[in-house]
Design an enzyme around this catalytic site. Structure first.
Site, PDB file in Angstrom:
ATOM      1  N   HIS A 212      35.848  39.093  33.879  1.00 45.81           N
ATOM      2  CA  HIS A 212      36.726  38.877  32.722  1.00 45.81           C
ATOM      3  C   HIS A 212      37.985  39.739  32.763  1.00 45.81           C
ATOM      4  O   HIS A 212      38.909  39.507  31.994  1.00 45.81           O
ATOM      5  CB  HIS A 212      35.952  39.093  31.410  1.00 45.81           C
ATOM      6  CG  HIS A 212      35.672  40.522  31.061  1.00 45.81           C
ATOM      7  ND1 HIS A 212      34.491  41.150  31.384  1.00 45.81           N
ATOM      8  CD2 HIS A 212      36.400  41.458  30.404  1.00 45.81           C
ATOM      9  CE1 HIS A 212      34.501  42.389  30.920  1.00 45.81           C
ATOM     10  NE2 HIS A 212      35.661  42.603  30.328  1.00 45.81           N
ATOM     11  N   ASP A 245      29.500  38.201  35.587  1.00 41.81           N
ATOM     12  CA  ASP A 245      30.710  38.953  35.213  1.00 41.81           C
ATOM     13  C   ASP A 245      31.121  39.946  36.295  1.00 41.81           C
ATOM     14  O   ASP A 245      31.501  41.092  36.010  1.00 41.81           O
ATOM     15  CB  ASP A 245      30.511  39.680  33.882  1.00 41.81           C
ATOM     16  CG  ASP A 245      31.842  40.112  33.254  1.00 41.81           C
ATOM     17  OD1 ASP A 245      32.876  39.488  33.573  1.00 41.81           O
ATOM     18  OD2 ASP A 245      31.844  41.085  32.468  1.00 41.81           O
ATOM     19  N   SER A 326      36.498  48.191  31.069  1.00 40.68           N
ATOM     20  CA  SER A 326      35.803  47.117  31.788  1.00 40.68           C
ATOM     21  C   SER A 326      36.102  47.162  33.279  1.00 40.68           C
ATOM     22  O   SER A 326      37.263  47.261  33.689  1.00 40.68           O
ATOM     23  CB  SER A 326      36.232  45.758  31.244  1.00 40.68           C
ATOM     24  OG  SER A 326      35.717  45.547  29.964  1.00 40.68           O
TER      25      SER A 326
END
Length: 475
Positions: A212, A245, A326
């Site tokens: 993402h 992910d 992230s």
């Protein structure tokens, strides 16, 4: 007549300069209505305490605080007169003349004095002087010297500069080891722009991050990697897996890269200390620390619509993780990467999880992809250009009584080959309890294709399943 009788006569005691009458002990200064007494230094008779119990006069000061007895006379400088301390504001109107205002009976007629009167007077005087000294000492200790030089911390020299290595196993040591390998990824594309983190896994420029973080750059977007030393380089997507992910990007033309040391996540313990490094809110190189709060936490996170396709078997941590973290590493205290920071619990966001909301921020509940799963996926991406997803080939929903209820079974799938049927309820995989459908998906995803697992069903049956693997569509 007693030793404490204030009417006792002492032949050696001084007489009044005008009347020639001997003064009763303590009468000149002890009574609020008596004559003022001069101090010994001025040649007069020393003053004594007001008529109070003798233990007050002997102690002189409260043993608890070192303060002088408030009901005893205090020493005064030479040449000054002194009244008794704390004179009663309302004398007893019924007392006879010459009696104490505290209602002490009048002194009896003078009688021959017993021996020891001088000794008692001397004891009282010593006690009073000690009380005065004690009071002065307390005032000095609490008030300090007003004439001494002031102390200022700004005038003190700087301490010696730290030159040694950071203690092994400390957050400082982990930061020193891992920070040179962590990068900030600045991403832009047709759908917007953003930033995240990643970490170097090879000297020739491979970087591991979240899907993402880089998905916005697919279809003609741009990715720029910013290293700790300030160097910048363009990066391109090698491959990505939305279901786990995970993504791999690569930079070219950058030398002297330092890969991380990859640890393992299958032996993590709840309570184990960890360190997170990344670029939260574009603050590159931010280091935070915490513990492993929980293991095998099924979390829907990372891009897309947060469907069951994006469930991960997460490591939960309370290390501060915010938007921008992230893709960054979660490390053990040996500086080995044990997870990829991917999501946070955010009460303000609509879904309750993820980093997509601008209102989200750290509340002490963060989630990382276990490095064992990420390592396997990244290795497949680098070698083949695409990821391989572990699966059984069955739809799954939550069972009302707990567990994961199987729906439609794909023909020729691992589930069909093992003999699983639609309607079966899975309650355990090996020794792991299955309480929801997301737990079953997470437990399958964390295993490798061709691995065998024992499924326990709600009716008590056990079924051995050989897990399958299917390629994730190329991007």
């Amino acid at each position: 007549m007693t030793e404490n009788d204030p009417s006792a006569q002492d032949p050696a005691a001084p007489r009044h300069p005008e009347t020639g009458q001997q003064a009763a002990q303590g009468s000149w200064a002890g009574s609020p209505y008596g004559d003022q007494a001069t101090t010994p230094e001025s040649g007069g008779t020393p003053q004594y305490s007001t008529p109070e119990p003798s233990y007050h006069a002997v102690t002189g000061a409260d043993p608890s605080y070192g303060a002088p007895n408030p009901w005893s006379a205090q020493s005064t400088p030479s040449g000054q007169t002194q009244q008794s301390v704390y004179p009663p504001p309302n004398p007893n109107p019924y007392a006879q003349a010459g009696t104490s205002v505290y209602g002490v009976p009048p002194a009896p007629p003078a009688q021959p004095k017993r021996s020891g009167g001088k000794l008692l007077a001397g004891v009282a005087l010593v006690a009073l002087l000690v009380g005065g000294i004690a009071g002065g000492a307390v005032g000095y200790l609490t008030g300090g010297s007003s004439n001494g030089p002031a102390s200022n911390a700004l005038d003190a020299p700087k301490p010696a500069q730290q030159t040694g290595n950071a203690p092994a196993g400390s957050v400082e040591a982990v930061a020193q080891k891992l920070s040179p390998s962590v990068v900030e990824l600045q991403v832009s594309g047709q759908q917007g722009a953003g930033e995240g983190s990643g970490f170097v896994i090879s000297t020739d420029g491979y970087i591991l991050t979240n899907n993402h973080v880089v998905e916005v750059a697919t279809g003609g977007g741009q990715i720029q990697a910013v290293f700790q030393d300030g160097r910048k380089a363009a990066a391109k997507v090698v491959g990505r897996d939305p279901t786990t992910d995970i993504a791999v990007v690569k930079v070219d033309g950058v030398n002297n890269l330092t890969p991380v040391e990859i640890g393992r996540s299958d032996d993590l313990k709840v309570g184990q200390s960890v360190v997170a490094i990344g670029s939260p809110f574009e603050l590159a190189g931010t280091v935070t620390s915490g513990i492993v709060s929980s293991l095998h936490r099924p979390v829907r996170a990372g891009g897309g619509q947060a469907s069951q396709e994006t469930v991960m078997d997460a490591v939960q941590t309370d290390a501060a993780i915010n938007p921008g973290n992230s893709g960054g590493p979660l490390s053990n205290m040996a500086g080995q990467v044990i997870g990829i920071n991917s999501a946070i619990y955010s009460p303000q966001s609509a879904s309750g999880q993820g980093q997509g909301s601008s209102e989200s921020g750290n509340v002490g509940i963060g989630f990382a992809i276990p490095i064992d799963q990420a390592r396997r996926t990244a290795d497949t991406i680098i070698k083949t250009g695409q990821a391989v997803q572990t699966y059984i080939g069955a739809q799954v929903t939550d069972a009302p009584q707990g567990g994961a209820k199987l729906g439609a079974i794909t023909a020729g799938s691992p589930a069909e080959k093992a003999g699983l049927k639609s309607g079966d309820i899975v309650t355990k995989i090996d020794d792991r309890n299955i309480d929801t459908s997301d737990t079953l998906v997470a437990a399958i995803r964390t295993r490798a294709p061709d691995e065998k697992a024992t499924f326990t069903l709600s009716d008590g049956r056990t079924v051995e399943v050989t897990l399958g693997g299917q390629p994730v569509p190329a991007n």
